[in-house]
Design an enzyme around this catalytic site. Structure first.
Site, short mmCIF file in Angstrom:
data_model
loop_
_atom_site.label_atom_id
_atom_site.label_comp_id
_atom_site.label_asym_id
_atom_site.label_seq_id
_atom_site.Cartn_x
_atom_site.Cartn_y
_atom_site.Cartn_z
N LYS A 117 -14.12 21.49 -33.38
CA LYS A 117 -14.83 20.86 -32.01
C LYS A 117 -15.34 19.44 -32.64
CE LYS A 117 -15.73 25.04 -29.33
NZ LYS A 117 -15.45 26.05 -30.19
N CYS B 148 -16.13 30.35 -22.68
CA CYS B 148 -15.52 29.89 -23.89
C CYS B 148 -14.72 30.78 -24.86
CB CYS B 148 -16.72 29.00 -24.51
SG CYS B 148 -17.33 27.80 -23.34
#
Length: 420
Positions: free
Chosen positions: A342, A170
């Site tokens: 997010k 990520c």
């Protein structure tokens, strides 16, 4: 200011294909409205999974951008990369059809993915199991491999400069930006297309994260599932899409009259050396990456206005990152603005760093901090200013963007309002 011994790197173009917007203007508008991209999965039947929702890219037809025959020979992660990078090049005012031979040699691509063509791989393994090797597609390998995304970008636009893929889970998108910036700093290219792409809304991928207990299982209200820093967070929400930035040598950008969004003034990287999936509980590696980023940018902690956090909405991760920020910024941790986008986009894995870099750059452009949505219940261990539920107008001169990955990969990129 950056060291006079290295070339200055600026951002001249942005491209985004996300669960909350299929281009940069729509992406920014959705963030300002606090929209969630989470919804029940439509791409396959998720009934066998505990987590039955994700942040999918919506209303996407690759043939609007890519020849139909070529699109069939690409995994979705490559399609997403081509669309986002194409928007970024157009936004930068770079017509690749008119580039000279020298310009093609001086324009490169660094684009990454955390898991590459996993949808293709899953389908072909099932085909192999049912029908044997003769039914495997001859395009399996070039559809699956991670480095094919920058390869496609290079081929479509005739870009012959440095070209490779990054992969650091990520942290991938951030690492792509860092690599591209360093290539320009060293004088190996004048223009770089950098970013990340992911198409992980695939049954086997959801199933793997699901069995790790990494995903939220708030199936009754998926739009409220990604809730970083909330006491009732229960995991991240899988997402897909791509983000691309055009990085350019300052003198090159000025010579062609390019608009400049921001300057890349620093970056930091570190390894936790701790665990394959869990972050260091004290945020040690994250703190070292942020300190390195500030040092390379020649900035003090007090210079930072906004930090786009990794903030995945996992119980351990949000606390560890909060601890790391307190270590690095001290009292200023309570003065600057923080948020996790997010909460709206979900977790785009290898594309997360690139998409969140775009959010950070736009925060500088608009002097506005995107919100962290879905906050309801305070967590005493997450006590900073996370810009809950509403965007905030404020001066943003310096923005940091964090991205961390399984394996203990930590990255931080520093963007600054451009000053001639």
């Amino acid at each position: 200011m950056p060291s006079a011994s290295r070339r200055r790197v600026v951002v001249t173009g942005l491209g985004a294909l996300t669960p909350i917007g299929n281009n940069v203007p729509d992406f920014w508008e959705a963030m300002m409205e606090g929209k969630s991209g989470a919804a029940p999965i439509t791409r396959f039947d998720p009934s066998r999974l505990r987590c039955q929702f994700a942040c999918e890219v919506k209303d996407f037809d690759p043939t609007e951008f890519i020849d139909r025959k070529e699109a069939r020979r690409m995994d979705r992660f490559s399609q997403y990369a081509l669309v986002a990078s194409g928007e970024a090049l157009r936004d930068a005012g770079i017509d690749t059809d008119t580039l000279s031979e020298e310009e093609r040699d001086r324009t490169g691509v660094v684009f990454g993915s955390g898991i590459g063509g996993i949808g293709t791989l899953q389908d072909q393994i099932l085909e192999f199991g049912e029908h044997g090797p003769r039914r495997l597609s001859p395009f399996l390998v070039p559809m699956m491999i991670l480095d094919i995304a920058p390869g496609h970008i290079s081929i479509q636009h005739g870009l012959r400069g440095p070209n490779h893929a990054t992969v650091s889970a990520c942290a991938t998108g951030n690492n792509a930006i860092v690599d591209a910036a360093m290539i320009i700093e060293r004088g190996l290219a004048d223009v770089m297309v950098a970013g990340g792409t992911e198409a992980g809304v695939v049954e086997v991928c959801l199933g793997g994260f699901d069995n790790m207990r990494a995903l939220s299982t708030r199936n009754e209200a998926p739009e409220a599932a990604s809730r970083p820093f909330d006491a009732n967070r229960d995991g991240f929400v899988m997402a897909e899409g791509s983000g691309a930035v055009i990085l350019e040598d300052l003198e090159h950008a000025q010579a062609r009259g390019a608009k400049i969004y921001a300057e890349v003034v620093g970056f930091g990287m570190s390894g936790d050396a701790y665990h394959v999936s869990a972050p260091h509980p004290d945020g040690d590696g994250a703190a070292r990456a942020m300190r390195m980023a500030l040092k390379t940018a020649d900035l003090s902690p007090e210079d930072v206005d906004y930090l786009n956090m990794h903030g995945t909405s996992t119980p351990l991760g949000d606390i560890a990152e909060t601890k790391a920020i307190k270590k690095v910024f001290g009292d200023h941790a309570y003065e600057m603005s923080l948020s996790s986008t997010k909460s709206m986009t979900g977790h785009l894995l290898g594309a997360a760093g690139a998409v969140e870099a775009i959010a950070s750059i736009l925060a500088i452009t608009h002097d506005t901090v995107p919100p962290t949505i879905n906050f309801e219940t305070p967590d005493p261990e997450c006590d900073l200013d996370y810009t809950f539920n509403e965007p905030r107008k404020r001066e943003v001169n310096v923005a940091l963007s964090n991205a961390f990955g399984f394996g203990g990969h930590n990255t931080c990129v520093v963007f600054k309002q451009f000053e001639a």
